[in-house]
Design an enzyme around this catalytic site. Structure first.
Site, PDB file in Angstrom:
ATOM      1  CB  ALA A 193      40.322  37.606  42.848  1.00 53.05           C
ATOM      2  CG  HIS A 243      46.129  36.720  37.188  1.00 53.80           C
ATOM      3  ND1 HIS A 243      46.201  38.079  37.319  1.00 53.80           N
ATOM      4  CD2 HIS A 243      45.962  36.475  35.866  1.00 53.80           C
ATOM      5  CE1 HIS A 243      46.085  38.635  36.126  1.00 53.80           C
ATOM      6  NE2 HIS A 243      45.936  37.686  35.228  1.00 53.80           N
ATOM      7  N   GLY A 246      45.602  47.413  27.361  1.00 58.38           N
ATOM      8  CA  GLY A 246      44.882  46.423  26.579  1.00 58.38           C
ATOM      9  C   GLY A 246      45.011  45.028  27.180  1.00 58.38           C
ATOM     10  NE  ARG A 256      48.118  37.296  28.080  1.00 60.99           N
ATOM     11  CZ  ARG A 256      48.651  36.921  29.238  1.00 60.99           C
ATOM     12  NH1 ARG A 256      48.013  37.121  30.355  1.00 60.99           N
ATOM     13  NH2 ARG A 256      49.821  36.335  29.291  1.00 60.99           N
ATOM     14  CB  SER A 302      47.568  41.809  35.921  1.00 61.72           C
ATOM     15  OG  SER A 302      46.210  42.013  35.606  1.00 61.72           O
TER      16      SER A 302
END
Length: 179
Positions: free
Chosen positions: A33, A49, A9, A11, A15
């Site tokens: 990206a 990021h 999901g 958050r 990543s």
């Protein structure tokens, strides 16, 4: 070839987990990206990021064609794509509202996803792809939201079928669900 799909999901830590996995495999990582800074909040997400990634990693931004990183991948051992859901979103957001859910736009996007999967299948690099899971929530309230869920669901399923390993990340904890 080896494809690892990391889903979860928003958050959820997917990543971060994908980045940690890439670091365990090699220092020669190409970060692909897909995010676009549509507004200030998205710009801040992109900057977070960027700050988290090792400086020695390569980076290439892709637009409409997910396969555009292909020309840059040869000097890397690992390709990390972050993320498929943002790539799908960008593609759908570029379509005029009068053409939402059109078969031609849907088919073009799925064909690009298949071209990417073919590229991955024939690639000597390990590829880690991050995506958002859309199958856990309710039906979206807007036409665009429903189209996004339908298309991303198809892209995720196709990717998971081809993947050697699939991880679902929940609250920062990765669960291996395939491979």
């Amino acid at each position: 070839m080896s494809l690892v799909l990391v889903t979860g999901g928003v958050r959820s830590g997917k990543s971060r987990y994908a980045e940690e996995l890439a670091m365990t495999l090699s220092s020669r990582v190409l970060y692909v990206a897909t995010g676009k800074a549509w507004d200030d909040e998205m710009k801040q997400r992109i900057e977070l990021h960027q700050a988290r990634r090792p400086l020695e990693w390569g980076c290439v931004e892709v637009g409409e064609r997910l396969t555009d990183y292909h020309a840059f991948r040869e000097q890397y051992d690992v390709v990390l794509i972050d993320c498929l859901s943002t790539w799908v979103s960008n593609r759908l957001m570029s379509v005029d509202e009068s053409e939402w859910r059109s078969a031609s736009h849907t088919q073009a996007l799925l064909q690009e996803a298949e071209a990417w999967l073919s590229l991955v299948q024939n690639s000597p690099q390990k590829v880690i792809a991050v995506t958002s899971e859309v199958g856990l929530g309710g039906v979206a309230l807007s036409r665009l939201g429903r189209w996004f869920a339908d298309v991303l669901g198809d892209v995720n399923q196709r990717s998971a079928r081809q993947a050697d390993a699939v991880y679902a990340v929940l609250s920062g904890i990765p669960w291996r669900i395939k491979g």
